[in-house]
Motif scaffolding. Structure first.
Motif, short mmCIF file in Angstrom:
data_model
loop_
_atom_site.label_atom_id
_atom_site.label_comp_id
_atom_site.label_asym_id
_atom_site.label_seq_id
_atom_site.Cartn_x
_atom_site.Cartn_y
_atom_site.Cartn_z
N ASN A 114 -2.23 -10.00 -8.52
CA ASN A 114 -0.91 -10.46 -8.10
C ASN A 114 -0.51 -9.86 -6.74
OD1 ASN A 114 1.38 -11.90 -8.32
ND2 ASN A 114 2.45 -10.44 -9.68
N TYR A 115 -1.39 -10.03 -5.80
CA TYR A 115 -1.14 -9.61 -4.40
C TYR A 115 -0.89 -8.11 -4.25
CZ TYR A 115 -0.57 -14.60 -3.60
OH TYR A 115 -0.77 -15.95 -3.53
N ARG A 116 -1.59 -7.33 -5.03
CA ARG A 116 -1.34 -5.90 -4.99
C ARG A 116 -1.49 -5.32 -3.58
NH1 ARG A 116 -5.16 -2.10 -8.40
NH2 ARG A 116 -3.84 -2.68 -10.14
N TYR A 117 -2.60 -5.62 -2.93
CA TYR A 117 -2.84 -4.99 -1.63
C TYR A 117 -2.05 -5.65 -0.51
CZ TYR A 117 -6.24 -2.34 -4.15
OH TYR A 117 -6.82 -1.51 -5.06
N PHE A 118 -1.66 -6.91 -0.75
CA PHE A 118 -0.76 -7.55 0.20
C PHE A 118 0.57 -6.79 0.20
CE2 PHE A 118 2.77 -10.55 0.83
CZ PHE A 118 2.50 -10.94 2.14
N LYS A 119 1.01 -6.43 -1.01
CA LYS A 119 2.28 -5.71 -1.12
C LYS A 119 2.18 -4.33 -0.47
CE LYS A 119 3.60 -8.09 -5.34
NZ LYS A 119 3.38 -8.05 -6.80
N ILE A 120 1.08 -3.63 -0.74
CA ILE A 120 0.94 -2.29 -0.18
C ILE A 120 0.89 -2.36 1.35
CG2 ILE A 120 -0.65 -0.33 0.02
CD1 ILE A 120 -1.37 -0.81 -2.91
N ALA A 121 0.05 -3.28 1.85
CA ALA A 121 -0.10 -3.40 3.29
C ALA A 121 1.23 -3.84 3.91
CB ALA A 121 -1.20 -4.41 3.61
N GLY A 122 1.91 -4.77 3.23
CA GLY A 122 3.18 -5.26 3.73
C GLY A 122 4.21 -4.14 3.83
N LEU A 123 4.21 -3.30 2.82
CA LEU A 123 5.15 -2.18 2.80
C LEU A 123 4.88 -1.24 3.98
CD1 LEU A 123 7.41 -1.04 0.96
CD2 LEU A 123 5.67 0.50 0.01
N LEU A 124 3.59 -0.96 4.18
CA LEU A 124 3.20 -0.09 5.29
C LEU A 124 3.72 -0.65 6.61
CD1 LEU A 124 -0.50 1.01 4.68
CD2 LEU A 124 1.49 2.48 5.05
N VAL A 125 3.46 -1.94 6.79
CA VAL A 125 3.84 -2.61 8.03
C VAL A 125 5.36 -2.56 8.20
CG1 VAL A 125 3.98 -4.86 9.14
CG2 VAL A 125 1.81 -4.07 8.19
N ALA A 126 6.08 -2.85 7.11
CA ALA A 126 7.55 -2.89 7.17
C ALA A 126 8.10 -1.52 7.56
CB ALA A 126 8.10 -3.33 5.83
N VAL A 127 7.58 -0.49 6.88
CA VAL A 127 8.06 0.86 7.17
C VAL A 127 7.78 1.21 8.63
CG1 VAL A 127 7.67 3.31 6.71
CG2 VAL A 127 7.88 1.69 4.81
N ALA A 128 6.58 0.87 9.10
CA ALA A 128 6.20 1.19 10.47
C ALA A 128 7.12 0.49 11.46
CB ALA A 128 4.75 0.79 10.71
N LEU A 129 7.39 -0.81 11.18
CA LEU A 129 8.25 -1.57 12.09
C LEU A 129 9.66 -0.98 12.15
CD1 LEU A 129 7.21 -5.28 11.47
CD2 LEU A 129 7.04 -3.98 13.60
N VAL A 130 10.20 -0.70 10.96
CA VAL A 130 11.56 -0.15 10.90
C VAL A 130 11.60 1.17 11.68
CG1 VAL A 130 13.27 0.90 9.38
CG2 VAL A 130 12.21 -1.28 8.77
N ALA A 131 10.60 2.02 11.46
CA ALA A 131 10.57 3.32 12.13
C ALA A 131 10.50 3.11 13.64
CB ALA A 131 9.38 4.12 11.65
N TYR A 132 9.66 2.21 14.05
CA TYR A 132 9.45 1.98 15.48
C TYR A 132 10.74 1.50 16.14
CZ TYR A 132 7.06 0.59 19.75
OH TYR A 132 6.65 0.48 21.05
N VAL A 133 11.36 0.50 15.48
CA VAL A 133 12.58 -0.08 16.05
C VAL A 133 13.69 0.95 16.09
CG1 VAL A 133 14.40 -1.79 15.68
CG2 VAL A 133 12.00 -2.43 15.43
#
Lengths: 795, 324
Positions: B14-33
Motif C-alpha cells: 500500500n505505497y509504503r515506500y512512496f509514503k516514506i519517501a514523500g514524507l522525507l521530501v515534504a519535510v525537506a521542502l518545508v525546512a528549506y522554504v
C-alpha cells in the motif's frame, strides 16, 4: 525305488532356498525340488540387471542365506555360492504334481517310477509357478517365449510382445530400443500396468517406437520356412484376422494361480475368492498336518518375508518354537501399553478391540501392526490439530478420544471409544484435518501411516467395506449438520452411493435432472455455466464440501455443470431421503439454506467474465489437485531468474524450479515446480517410503532416498530431478559487494560416484521467512497459492 | 490480468515506500522554504545542508545495498531439523514454543513480520530503491542550494541525476516490457524458436533440391546469412538490413512466375510457405532479443554509473572537510 528325507521342500524360490539352507545348516536330511532348470526361477526371469529390493526395510533377515538389495545377477550368484558351501541338496527340473500320504510319510511322485518320501513338506512354490501360455497352436515353438532375459540380446528384429501388464509393457519398452516392437493387448486400453509404465508406453507410441494392437488376441503361430521372418503371428483384431510376420513372439501373460494344485494336495482355502490364501496356523502349517506353506503362496510376496518364513518353518518342524522375525519389532510397539506382556496378548487385543480389522488373518494383523505404531498419549494431549496436514489413520485400542470439529456452521464434539477409528477423512481427502483430536484418559491408539493404510484398503475388501459404512455417517455429520439425530442419519444414508470420477470427467451437466446430494471425499471439482456461448467457471469446490443441493432444494434441473479437476471420490445421497430429512430438520435446513445463499452469490457470472478461460487453463494443468502452487505473473516478471538462483542458493546449489519451462496462458505462467499435490503422485511408489508430508503440508523427500527414480517418473509435472551431492557455499556479502556472481561448488571426488538422489521443492520448509523463490522476486511476480486462494483472486 | 493484485512494485505494501519517501521530501521542502538560506555563499556549511547531505548520502548507501541483497539470495537462519518422522514432528509440536503451531495464514503473516530480519523480500527492497532513489532528486537538489560550478561537487550531483534518470528508464522497461515478452513468445522459449527455425531451414533446403539453382541459392543465403542477434545496435533495431529471408521470399515470388515445369508450382508453394513460417519466427526471435536487450542495456549503465557516483560522493565528502 524311493528315497526318504526328513523334509522335502517344494519350490526353489527364496522361501524354499532359505528353508533348505537352514535344513542343511542343521544337518537335517532334506531335498529341494524345483521344476525349472535353475533355482529362483522368478528372479531368474527378471530382466537383466534389474534391481531387486529388500523390503520391508525394518524387518530383519533371518536365514542361512544372505540377502541385500542388489542386482538380479549379484543375488543369484551369492545364493548359488552359499548353497554350494552349505551343501544343500537341490534337484532342479523336478516338477511336483501330486503329494499324498500324511505327516511322517508324504509321498511325492517325480518322474515315472520314482517317488520320494518325506516326513514333512514345505511348500514354497510361489504364485509364478505355472506360466500362462498363449493357449493356441504353436504356443510351444522355440520362437514363442514366455520370458525375456536380456532385451539387448535382440536387435533389428520384429518382435511381438503379448500382454498389457507391467512385464509385457516393460519388455516392449526395453526391446523397442533396438527392434521393431508390436505390443498386443487383449483389452481395449492399457490399464493393467503401472501409471509410470503407461506414461512411458504412451510416449513410445507417440514417438513411433512401439506399435500396438488392442482388443486383439492370438489365433495361432505359424512357422515360415522361407524368407526373412521365421514365424507368423495370426491374431483376431477388431478388423478381422491379421497375420504379422516376425522374428519372435514374447508372451507375458502372468501365471495361473496354483490353487488347484494345492487343493489336490488337500489344502483348504477359506473362501472361493481367487485372491484368498490358504488357512495357515501361526506356524505356517496348513490344514494338512506336516504340510507347511510359506512365501507368496501364503500371502507374503516379498523376498525377505519368504526367506524368514522358510527358515522359521524348518525351525518349527524341528520342534524349535522360534519367535517370528518380526516379534522383536512388535514387542517394541506394544512396550508402552499397560497390561500387555507378550506380542500374542497385543495381537489378541487388537483383534478383540478393533472390529474394523476382523477380516484379517493373524499374519496380516502382524504385518499391519508392523507398519503402525502404538501411541499412549496423555490425557488432554492433542493427537492432531485442525488444519494440520496429517494423513495417518488412527484406531482406538483403549480409552477415549474426542474430536472437535469447527466448521462454518458452528462447532461440535464427537467422542469415540475403544474399537472406533478416526482420521479416515484426512486419509482419503489428502487435505488438512477438519477437526482437532484430543486424547482422553488411559488412551491407547494405533497409528497407521497413510501408505500402509491405503495398501490395506486395496488388499482387504472387508476392511474397506467396514470403513465406508462408518465413515459415511461421519461424512454426513461433518459436511451437513453435526446435530442430526441418529435415526435421521440412518435414513439419510440409505441408498447412498460411492462414485469415482477421473480427471476432467463431467459429474453432471447444466440442465440435468437433480439426482442427489454430492459430498466430495477426495479430489475437487469446478462448477461452471455456459455464459454467452462460453463455459465460465464459477466456483472451485474441494474435498470436505458438498454440491448439487441447489437443484435439490429448488426442485429444478441443475443450473451448472460440475466437472472433476482431479481424481475425485464422491458420496451421493438419495434425493428423496435428503429432501425428507431437510423437511423435518430445521437446523439442517438452516445450514443448507445459508450455504445456498452463498452459492447464489458465487453463481452470478462475473460481468467482466472469468478472464478468458484462465481457471480452465489452470485446472487443465493440474492446479486443481495442488495445495500450493507457484504461479508467475508474466506481466510483471522481468525474466531475471532470480527465483531460480535463490532456490539453488538455499538448496545446495540445485534449483528445484524451472522458471522458463511450463505452460503460459495470457500473462499467467505455471513454472515447472512442485505443487504439493493433495495426493502426491511421487509418494505412490517410493520403495524406502521417504517422501513425506509435514504437518504444514510441505511434501518433501527425507533422508534415505535410494535414487530409484520412481518419483521422477510418477510426477506428472516434472517437478522432481535426480541430483548428485556436492558441497555448496553461499556467497558472502563481501563477495557480492565485489561483484562475484557465481557460488562456489566444491566437487568431492568420492561423491561423484555415489548414486544420484531425487530432489524436489520443499517449500523452503523450516526457513522462517518463507519460500526463497517468492522472496527473491524483485517485482513481486512470483507467488505461491492454493487453488482456493487463487480462485478468490480471480473472481 | 494482474495476479498479485495490489502487490506490484509501485503499490508495494500500500505505497509504503512512496509514503516514506514523500514524507522525507515534504519535510525537506518545508525546512528549506522556512530557513530560506537562498543566497548565502556558505550554504554548504549550514546545518540544513549538512542534514540533507548526510541523509542523501545514507540513502545512496541503502540504494547500493540493493545490488548486494540481489546477489546474496537471502541470509537464511539455520534450518530447523524437523524433517524426521511424523512422531518426531509430533514431539516437536508438543514442545510448541514457536510458530509451527500456527495456521498457515498466521504463519505467513508472521513470516512477513519477521522476514525483514532475514533480508526482507527483494520486492520490498526494489520498491524502496525506486521511491528513495526518486526522493534524492529533491533532497540532493536542496542540499546543493542550487549552487553549481565545474567541480567535484557538481559532478557528484550530475552523476546522481544520471543514475536516477537511467533508473527511471529501467523502471519503465520493468513495468511495460514483461507483458510484451509474453505476448511475443507465448509458451515458446528462445531456444525452442531457434530449433524450429533450424528445422524449417533444413526443410526448405530439402524442398529446394528439385528446384532451379537460383532458388537453391536464395534458400542457402537465407539460411546462412539471416542474422538474429548481432551487435548491440543490431539487437536493439530488431531487424536486418536486406534480410536474406525476406529477400528469398520476394525472390521466390518473382521466380515462380517464370517457372512452368509440371510439378514445380506445388514445390514452390511448399517452399514459399516454409519460408513464410520462418520469417514469422525470425521476427519473433528478433523481437525477443530486442526487448531483452533494452531491458538489460540500461543496467549495464546503471551499475557503473552508480559506482562512479559512489567514488565521486566519497571524494566530495573528503573534499568538504577542507572547507571547514
Amino acid at each position: 525305488m524311493s528315497e526318504h528325507f526328513k523334509i522335502a521342500i517344494v519350490g526353489g524360490g527364496p522361501g524354499g532356498l532359505s528353508a533348505a539352507a537352514r535344513a542343511a545348516e542343521l544337518g537335517i536330511s532334506h531335498v529341494l525340488l524345483e521344476a525349472a532348470p535353475h533355482i529362483a526361477d522368478t528372479i531368474h526371469r527378471y530382466q537383466k540387471g534389474k534391481l531387486v529390493r529388500a523390503e520391508p526395510m525394518q524387518l530383519p533377515l533371518r536365514s542361512a542365506l544372505s540377502f541385500y538389495a542388489g542386482t538380479r545377477e549379484n543375488i543369484l550368484r551369492t545364493w548359488q555360492q552359499e548353497l554350494a558351501e552349505l551343501g544343500v541338496n537341490v534337484r532342479v527340473g523336478a516338477a511336483v504334481s501330486a503329494i499324498s500320504g500324511q505327516c511322517g510319510n508324504f509321498r511325492i511322485p517325480l518322474e515315472p517310477g520314482k517317488t520320494l518320501t518325506a516326513e514333512f513338506v514345505v511348500l514354497s512354490i510361489g504364485l509364478q509357478g505355472n506360466i500362462r501360455k498363449l493357449g493356441v497352436p504353436g504356443e510351444d515353438m522355440q520362437r514363442v517365449q514366455y520370458q525375456l532375459d536380456d532385451p539387448d540380446e535382440y536387435s533389428n528384429e520384429t518382435i511381438i510382445v503379448v500382454g498389457d501388464g507391467d512385464a509385457g509393457v516393460e519388455n516392449a519398452l526395453a526391446l523397442s530400443r533396438q527392434n521393431r516392437v508390436i505390443l498386443v493387448n487383449l483389452h481395449e486400453e492399457f490399464s493393467n500396468c503401472a501409471e509410470a509404465n503407461f506414461q512411458l508406453l504412451m510416449t513410445a507410441v507417440t514417438e513411433g517406437h512401439i506399435e500396438t494392437r488392442v482388443s486383439t488376441w492370438a489365433e495361432r503361430v505359424d512357422t515360415i520356412a522361407k524368407g526373412d521372418f521365421p514365424v507368423a503371428f495370426v491374431a483376431h483384431t477388431p478388423q478381422g484376422l491379421e497375420r504379422i510376420e516376425c522374428h519372435r513372439v514374447i508372451a507375458r501373460l502372468g501365471a495361473e494361480p496354483p490353487r488347484k494344485l494345492l487343493e489336490n494336495f488337500g489344502v483348504r482355502f477359506p473362501n472361493s475368492d481367487t485372491a484368498s490364501v490358504p488357512q495357515l496356523s501361526e506356524q505356517y502349517e496348513s490344514n494338512v498336518p506336516g504340510l507347511y506353506i510359506v512365501g507368496a503362496l501364503a500371502g507374503y510376496p516379498l523376498i525377505k518375508q519368504a526367506m524368514n518364513q522358510g527358515y522359521e518353518a524348518v525351525e518349527y518342524i524341528t520342534g524349535n518354537p522360534v519367535e517370528p522375525a518380526d516379534e522383536v519389532l512388535l514387542r517394541e510397539k506394544f512396550a508402552g501399553v499397560p497390561n500387555i506382556r507378550s506380542v500374542g496378548d497385543g495381537i489378541a487385543l487388537v483383534r478383540r478391540n478393533l472390529p474394523l480389522l476382523e477380516s484379517l488373518t493373524t499374519l496380516q494383523l502382524r504385518e499391519f501392526m508392523l507398519d503402525s505404531s502404538v501411541l499412549a498419549p496423555r490425557s488432554g494431549e492433542v493427537i492432531f490439530a485442525r488444519s494440520d496436514y496429517n494423513n495417518s489413520f488412527y484406531s482406538i485400542l483403549e480409552g477415549e478420544v474426542s474430536v472437535h470439529v469447527e466448521g462454518k456452521d458452528g462447532a461440535a464434539v464427537f467422542t469415540m471409544g475403544a474399537g472406533d477409528f478416526f482420521g479416515e477423512m484426512g486419509l482419503l481427502s489428502g487435505r488438512r484435518r477438519s477437526g482437532t483430536a484430543i486424547a482422553g484418559e488411559n488412551c491407547v491408539l494405533v497409528e497407521t501411516p497413510r501408505r500402509s493404510m491405503l495398501k490395506l484398503l486395496n488388499a482387504a475388501s472387508g476392511v474397506q467395506r467396514k470403513l465406508d459404512e462408518v465413515s459415511l455417517k461421519r461424512v454426513v455429520l461433518n459436511y451437513l449438520d453435526a446435530s442430526l439425530p441418529d435415526s435421521e442419519l440412518d435414513y439419510l444414508v440409505q441408498g447412498a452411493k460411492f462414485k469415482q470420477y477421473a480427471f476432467g470427467e463431467v459429474i453432471f451437466k447444466e440442465g440435468d435432472k437433480a439426482d442427489g446430494l454430492y459430498m466430495i471425499r477426495r479430489g475437487s471439482v469446478t462448477v461452471s455455466r455456459m455464459v454467452a456461448g462460453k463455459e465460465q467457471v464459477l466456483a472451485y469446490v474441494s474435498a470436505g464440501n458438498y454440491f448439487g443441493e441447489m437443484a435439490l432444494t429448488s426442485n429444478m434441473p441443475h443450473s451448472a455443470t460440475v466437472r472433476a479437476v482431479s481424481p475425485t471420490d464422491v458420496i451421493v445421497l438419495e434425493a428423496e431421503h435428503f429432501r425428507a430429512v431437510m423437511e423435518r430438520n430445521s437446523s439442517m435446513r438452516g445450514k443448507v439454506g445459508s450455504r445456498y445463499l452463498e452459492r447464489i452469490s458465487q453463481g452470478e457470472p462475473n460481468p467482466s467474465g472469468e478472464p478468458g478461460g484462465l481457471i480452465k487453463f489452470l485446472m487443465d494443468h493440474g492446479v486443481g489437485e495442488a495445495t500450493d502452487v507457484l504461479l508467475i505473473d508474466y506481466s510483471q516478471c522481468i525474466r531475471c531468474n532470480n527465483c531460480e538462483r535463490a532456490c539453488a542458493d538455499v538448496h545446495g546449489g540445485i534449483s528445484r524450479l524451472n522458471r522458463g519451462a511450463g505452460p503460459t496462458f495470457e500473462q499467467v505462467h505455471v513454472p515447472v515446480s512442485c505443487r504439493h499435490c493433495e495426493h502426491p503422485h511421487c509418494m505412490k511408489d517410493c520403495p524406502p517410503d521417504v517422501i513425506r508430508r509435514s504437518v504444514h503440508g510441505e511434501v518433501f523427500i527425507d533422508d534415505g532416498c535410494i535414487g530409484c527414480g520412481n518419483c521422477l517418473n510418477n510426477c506428472p509435472y516434472d517437478a522432481i530431478q535426480m541430483a548428485g551431492t556436492s558441497e555448496y557455499k553461499q556467497l558472502t556479502v563481501w563477495e557480492a559487494v565485489f561483484g562475484r556472481r557465481k557460488h562456489r561448488e566444491v566437487r568431492n571426488e568420492a561423491d561423484a560416484n555415489l548414486p544420484k538422489k531425487a530432489v524436489k521443492c520443499d517449500m523452503c520448509m523450516g526457513i522462517i521467512s518463507g519460500p526463497a523463490c517468492v522472496r527473491a522476486c524483485p517485482t513481486g511476480a512470483a507467488l505461491r497459492v492454493s487453488p482456493e486462494e487463487f480462485f478468490s483472486f480471480v473472481r | 490480468m494482474n495476479l498479485s493484485q495490489s502487490s506490484t512494485l509501485i503499490k508495494y505494501k500500500n505505497y509504503r515506500y512512496f509514503k516514506i519517501a514523500g514524507l522525507l521530501v515534504a519535510v525537506a521542502l518545508v525546512a528549506y522554504v522556512s530557513v530560506k538560506p537562498a543566497d548565502s555563499l556558505f550554504y554548504g556549511g549550514t546545518w540544513l545542508s549538512f542534514v540533507l547531505g548526510v541523509t542523501s548520502a545514507l540513502i545512496i548507501i541503502v540504494l547500493m545495498l540493493y545490488g548486494v541483497r540481489k546477489r546474496v539470495a537471502s541470509k537464511v537462519p539455520e534450518r530447523r531439523h524437523y524433517r524426521t518422522s511424523v512422531v518426531h514432528q509430533q514431539e516437536e509440536r508438543n514442545a510448541q514454543d514457536d510458530f509451527y503451531a500456527l495456521h498457515k495464514a498466521e504463519r505467513r503473516k508472521r513470516d512477513i513480520r519477521e522476514g525483514w530480519r532475514y533480508g526482507g523480500t527483494l520486492q520490498g527492497w526494489l520498491s524502496a530503491h525506486v521511491y528513495l532513489g526518486a526522493s534524492l532528486i529533491v533532497l540532493a537538489s536542496l542540499h546543493t542550494g542550487f549552487q553549481f560550478s565545474w567541480n567535484i561537487h557538481t559532478l557528484t550531483y550530475v552523476l546522481m541525476l544520471l543514475v536516477i534518470a537511467n533508473g527511471f528508464y529501467g523502471l519503465f522497461t520493468y513495468l511495460n516490457y514483461p507483458a510484451l515478452i509474453t505476448r511475443n513468445m507465448g509458451e515458446d522459449t528462445l531456444n525452442g524458436l531457434l530449433l524450429k527455425i533450424d528445422k524449417l531451414d533444413e526443410l526448405a533446403r530439402i524442398r529446394a533440391l528439385d528446384l532451379p539453382d537460383e532458388v537453391n541459392a536464395l534458400v542457402l543465403k537465407a539460411r546462412r546469412e539471416t542474422r538474429l542477434g548481432g551487435n548491440l545496435l543490431q539487437q536493439l533495431s530488431g531487424s536486418q538490413h536486406d534480410c536474406p529471408t525476406d529477400a528469398a521470399i520476394l525472390g521466390i515470388r518473382l521466380l515462380s512466375k517464370t517457372l512452368i515445369a509440371d510439378d514445380q508450382p506445388k514445390l514452390m508453394r511448399d517452399l514459399y510457405s516454409v519460408l513464410l513460417q520462418k520469417q514469422k519466427l525470425v521476427l519473433r526471435v528478433r523481437n525477443e532479443i530486442k526487448i531483452k536487450a533494452s531491458m538489460q542495456l540500461w543496467l549495464y549503465l546503471h551499475t557503473p554509473l552508480s559506482v562512479a557516483l559512489l567514488a565521486a560522493l566519497f571524494t566530495h565528502i573528503v573534499a568538504i572537510f577542507f572547507y571547514w
